[in-house]
Every structure is written in C-alpha cells, then in structure tokens.
Design a protein around this motif. Structure first.
Motif, PDB file in Angstrom:
ATOM      1  N   PHE A 119       0.839  -1.201   0.000  1.00 18.84           N
ATOM      2  CA  PHE A 119       0.000   0.000   0.000  1.00 18.84           C
ATOM      3  C   PHE A 119       0.873   1.251   0.000  1.00 18.84           C
ATOM      4  O   PHE A 119       2.030   1.241   0.430  1.00 18.84           O
ATOM      5  N   LEU A 120       0.297   2.329  -0.488  1.00 22.19           N
ATOM      6  CA  LEU A 120       0.936   3.634  -0.427  1.00 22.19           C
ATOM      7  C   LEU A 120      -0.150   4.694  -0.381  1.00 22.19           C
ATOM      8  O   LEU A 120      -1.313   4.401  -0.661  1.00 22.19           O
ATOM      9  N   MET A 121       0.214   5.904   0.002  1.00 17.85           N
ATOM     10  CA  MET A 121      -0.741   7.000   0.157  1.00 17.85           C
ATOM     11  C   MET A 121      -1.804   6.656   1.198  1.00 17.85           C
ATOM     12  O   MET A 121      -2.976   6.989   1.041  1.00 17.85           O
ATOM     13  N   GLY A 143       3.921  -1.602   3.337  1.00 16.93           N
ATOM     14  CA  GLY A 143       3.787  -0.414   2.511  1.00 16.93           C
ATOM     15  C   GLY A 143       4.515   0.806   2.998  1.00 16.93           C
ATOM     16  O   GLY A 143       5.456   0.754   3.799  1.00 16.93           O
ATOM     17  N   VAL A 144       4.021   1.944   2.487  1.00 15.67           N
ATOM     18  CA  VAL A 144       4.644   3.242   2.692  1.00 15.67           C
ATOM     19  C   VAL A 144       3.642   4.153   3.385  1.00 15.67           C
ATOM     20  O   VAL A 144       2.540   4.365   2.867  1.00 15.67           O
ATOM     21  N   GLY A 145       4.005   4.688   4.534  1.00 14.70           N
ATOM     22  CA  GLY A 145       3.119   5.581   5.262  1.00 14.70           C
ATOM     23  C   GLY A 145       3.118   6.984   4.677  1.00 14.70           C
ATOM     24  O   GLY A 145       4.060   7.411   4.007  1.00 14.70           O
ATOM     25  N   LEU A 146       2.046   7.701   4.958  1.00 15.13           N
ATOM     26  CA  LEU A 146       1.881   9.066   4.446  1.00 15.13           C
ATOM     27  C   LEU A 146       1.964  10.087   5.578  1.00 15.13           C
ATOM     28  O   LEU A 146       1.758  11.262   5.381  1.00 15.13           O
ATOM     29  N   THR A 147       2.284   9.616   6.765  1.00 22.31           N
ATOM     30  CA  THR A 147       2.149  10.445   7.953  1.00 22.31           C
ATOM     31  C   THR A 147       3.193  11.561   8.020  1.00 22.31           C
ATOM     32  O   THR A 147       4.381  11.338   7.863  1.00 22.31           O
ATOM     33  N   ILE A 148       2.695  12.781   8.266  1.00 26.42           N
ATOM     34  CA  ILE A 148       3.545  13.922   8.612  1.00 26.42           C
ATOM     35  C   ILE A 148       2.947  14.511   9.888  1.00 26.42           C
ATOM     36  O   ILE A 148       1.739  14.714   9.964  1.00 26.42           O
ATOM     37  N   ARG A 149       3.741  14.772  10.866  1.00 23.28           N
ATOM     38  CA  ARG A 149       3.207  15.383  12.078  1.00 23.28           C
ATOM     39  C   ARG A 149       2.653  16.765  11.752  1.00 23.28           C
ATOM     40  O   ARG A 149       3.283  17.559  11.041  1.00 23.28           O
ATOM     41  N   GLY A 266       3.978  18.540   2.178  1.00 19.10           N
ATOM     42  CA  GLY A 266       3.497  17.167   2.163  1.00 19.10           C
ATOM     43  C   GLY A 266       4.509  16.254   1.520  1.00 19.10           C
ATOM     44  O   GLY A 266       5.609  16.681   1.123  1.00 19.10           O
ATOM     45  N   VAL A 267       4.130  15.005   1.422  1.00 15.80           N
ATOM     46  CA  VAL A 267       5.048  14.028   0.847  1.00 15.80           C
ATOM     47  C   VAL A 267       5.163  14.234  -0.647  1.00 15.80           C
ATOM     48  O   VAL A 267       4.305  14.846  -1.289  1.00 15.80           O
ATOM     49  N   ASP A 268       6.230  13.725  -1.193  1.00 13.01           N
ATOM     50  CA  ASP A 268       6.420  13.671  -2.633  1.00 13.01           C
ATOM     51  C   ASP A 268       5.731  12.391  -3.112  1.00 13.01           C
ATOM     52  O   ASP A 268       6.150  11.286  -2.794  1.00 13.01           O
ATOM     53  N   PHE A 269       4.621  12.536  -3.859  1.00  9.56           N
ATOM     54  CA  PHE A 269       3.835  11.362  -4.232  1.00  9.56           C
ATOM     55  C   PHE A 269       4.568  10.467  -5.228  1.00  9.56           C
ATOM     56  O   PHE A 269       4.371   9.251  -5.229  1.00  9.56           O
ATOM     57  N   THR A 270       5.408  11.050  -6.065  1.00  6.67           N
ATOM     58  CA  THR A 270       6.232  10.222  -6.940  1.00  6.67           C
ATOM     59  C   THR A 270       7.180   9.367  -6.100  1.00  6.67           C
ATOM     60  O   THR A 270       7.371   8.178  -6.366  1.00  6.67           O
ATOM     61  N   GLU A 271       7.725   9.973  -5.051  1.00  4.39           N
ATOM     62  CA  GLU A 271       8.631   9.249  -4.165  1.00  4.39           C
ATOM     63  C   GLU A 271       7.907   8.135  -3.405  1.00  4.39           C
ATOM     64  O   GLU A 271       8.492   7.099  -3.092  1.00  4.39           O
ATOM     65  N   GLN A 272       6.620   8.345  -3.115  1.00  5.97           N
ATOM     66  CA  GLN A 272       5.823   7.275  -2.510  1.00  5.97           C
ATOM     67  C   GLN A 272       5.816   6.045  -3.413  1.00  5.97           C
ATOM     68  O   GLN A 272       5.972   4.908  -2.958  1.00  5.97           O
ATOM     69  N   THR A 296       8.658   5.113   5.624  1.00  9.93           N
ATOM     70  CA  THR A 296       8.124   6.446   5.901  1.00  9.93           C
ATOM     71  C   THR A 296       8.628   7.433   4.849  1.00  9.93           C
ATOM     72  O   THR A 296       9.624   7.167   4.167  1.00  9.93           O
ATOM     73  N   PRO A 297       7.944   8.583   4.697  1.00 10.62           N
ATOM     74  CA  PRO A 297       8.365   9.558   3.687  1.00 10.62           C
ATOM     75  C   PRO A 297       9.824   9.969   3.867  1.00 10.62           C
ATOM     76  O   PRO A 297      10.268  10.278   4.972  1.00 10.62           O
TER      77      PRO A 297
END
Length: 330
Positions: A119-121, A143-149, A266-272, A296-297
């Motif tokens: 999973f991602l995003m 997967g890859v988390g989308l979390t940013i504090r 926010g995260v770089d979605f390509t990097e996700q 993580t991002p």
C-alpha cells in the motif's frame, strides 16, 4: 512504458500494460494496481512505482505485466475479485479506499488466496489495522506511510503568517485516520502556540454548515486529507470561504497550493511510488510481507502560491522561496 490495451467496462477503467498472449503472459509475474480514484496525485505515485521498477529491470511486457483498475463511485463488479481472478504475484493499493477494499475482502479469504499487498498514500496504516506496528507488518500488507506530524505544517504556516493564533479545520469523526490526525493536531498546535478549532462534518453536504461554524473563530484554515474536505468541489468551497474572509489556507499537497492555498507541505507522491517499488521488488523475489517494516516519507515538498500571498497582503521571504520545491504565480 507502453500501454498495450485499454478497456472500459461500464464504470470501470481497466488498463493492461504490456499484456502478451498465451504462455508468454503466464511466464511473467503480474503486478495488479488498484487505485482509490483518478487524479494527478495517484498518477504521480503510479508513475513513480513503474519507473522505479523499470529501473530495477522489470520491463513492462518483457519481464513483468501490469493490470490496473480505478475504483468508481458505483462499481458494477467487485474490483478485488476482478484482480484476484488474474492471480497477481503482488497487488499494489494506491490510497486508503483501495487498501480498505482489499483489507475487507482478505478477511473472508484463506491465506493461500491472499497475494501480498503493497500500500501507499495511506495516512496511518497502524490505525487502519493494516499492519501490527511500524517495525513489523505481521500481515499480508506492507507499505509506505503518508504520515507527517501536523507540527511540521503549522510551523511552515507560521513562518509566513506569524500573526495566526487560531487555526480551523473540518474532519469526519467517523474516519479513524482523521480522528487520530486531529488528536495529534491538538497536541502539536499547543506546542507551537496555536489554538486548533476542529469542526465535524460526516459528509460533503455538512461542509457548508461546518465552515459557517468556523466563521469569525479562526485566523487560518488547515486542509487535511479527509475526503469530506479534500475532494475537488469541497476544496473549491473552502477556497471561496478563505478568500472571502482573507484567511491563509494551509494544505497537505502542492496540487491544492496550485489551486489557491497559500502554502503546502506534504510528501512527494512520486517518491511514494518509488518507495513502494522497493517493496514490490522484494516481494517478487520471495520476501515475506509480514516481516517488512513500514517505510516512511523520505522527503517533503514545500510549495507557495504568490498570488494567494498578494491577495492576503503577505510577503513570503526570499529565503523560503529559494528553498521551496515549487512556487506558483497564480
């Protein structure tokens, strides 16, 4: 990347990339991709995924095949069943809705019918119950988390709008991920000297009422990745609300900054997608998803909208603009 076939069935969009015929197709591992919807954010992630897999030697139609479905609002066919019938080696779930659809179906399936899922995003996969912990999945999902504090976002806003004291947001209290994010945000807001005013909205029709409840109570608005407020029409309502009241709008992705928010981080979605490809590669080589840690991002993207800044009478320092990943003029 070559697209070998494009098929529309009812409200489904199905893409088969590089699909061959007969035995040639069967010899290549199939990676199925289930997207939560259409849009540039999902496209960025999928492009990052497939580009990185190609860099790792997985050439579409030569050493790998892809099968992609996009969730519609009212499906005529179960998307998960459509994917499972093709017996993919790995399933990639892009976004929370796609991941939840797979999670729900897997609860009814024996282990031998559960291909590993990357999973991602997904904002908080532990809260979603996808994995047991960040250190070890313990499930068929990795997967890859989308979390940013939230604190990172609040500090960025205060760098350009230092007079902000009260920041408002709208969230769906029935969404476990949104509830958790708001809990974190109350704590983080206090740490940076802000008061968070969070109003509940369970469905898009509740948004206008929620925004009215925020009137004259906030100095800025914080957009979170909750479908109630982040959908295109909902975001237009929020932009209009902020413009009318001269409120800075803080967003979680550059797409929203381009469309009117003052600032976003926010995260770089390509990097996700690139990070997800790392996990797909491991699974194709026989790794156990249950043993995988949550990725993580690795980097965040900061963007500004100078047109929105001018409308608010805000001057963004050159030092910040020079470090930005994107600056939009209008």
């Amino acid at each position: 990347m070559q697209i070998g076939k494009s098929v529309w069935t009812g409200m489904w969009m199905v893409l088969v990339w590089g699909a061959g015929a007969g035995a040639a197709f069967a010899e290549r591992p199939l990676v199925a991709i289930l997207q939560s919807g259409e849009g540039s954010l999902y496209e960025q992630a999928v492009n990052g995924l497939t580009s990185e897999l190609a860099r790792r030697g997985y050439r579409a139609g030569v050493s790998i095949d892809y099968f992609t479905m996009v969730l519609p609002a009212r499906p005529r066919e179960d998307p998960v069943e459509a994917i499972l019938r093709r017996q993919p080696k790995v399933i990639v779930a892009v976004g929370t809705d796609a991941t939840r659809a797979l999670q729900q179906r897997y609860r009814q399936l024996p282990a031998e019918r559960q291909p590993p899922v990357v999973f991602l995003m997904v904002l908080d996969p532990v809260v979603e119950g996808l994995i047991e912990s960040a250190e070890r999945s313990g499930t068929r999902f990795a997967g890859v988390g989308l979390t940013i504090r939230p604190q990172r976002q609040f500090r960025l806003l205060m760098d350009v709008a230092s007079t902000v004291k009260r920041i408002g947001t709208v969230f769906n209290p029935e969404d476990a991920t949104s509830r958790r994010l708001i809990e974190q945000a109350h704590e983080d807001a206090q740490q940076v000297g802000l008061e968070l005013v969070a109003i509940e909205a369970r469905m898009p029709d509740d948004l206008a009422r929620a925004l009215t409840a925020l009137s004259d109570k906030i100095d800025a608005f914080w957009l979170i990745p909750d479908p109630v407020c982040a959908a295109p029409k909902a975001f237009e309502q929020i932009v209009a609300f902020c413009n009318q009241r001269k409120l800075p709008l803080l967003a979680f992705a550059d797409t929203y900054v381009k469309r009117g928010a003052l600032v976003g981080i926010g995260v770089d979605f390509t990097e996700q997608g690139v990070a997800a490809a790392e996990l797909v590669d491991q699974l194709l080589q026989g790794a156990d998803p249950a043993a995988m840690p949550l990725l993580t991002p690795r980097r965040l993207r900061t963007t500004y909208n100078l047109s929105s800044a001018r409308a608010l009478g805000i001057t963004i320092p050159d030092a910040l603009l020079n470090l930005a990943d994107g600056v939009f003029q209008q």
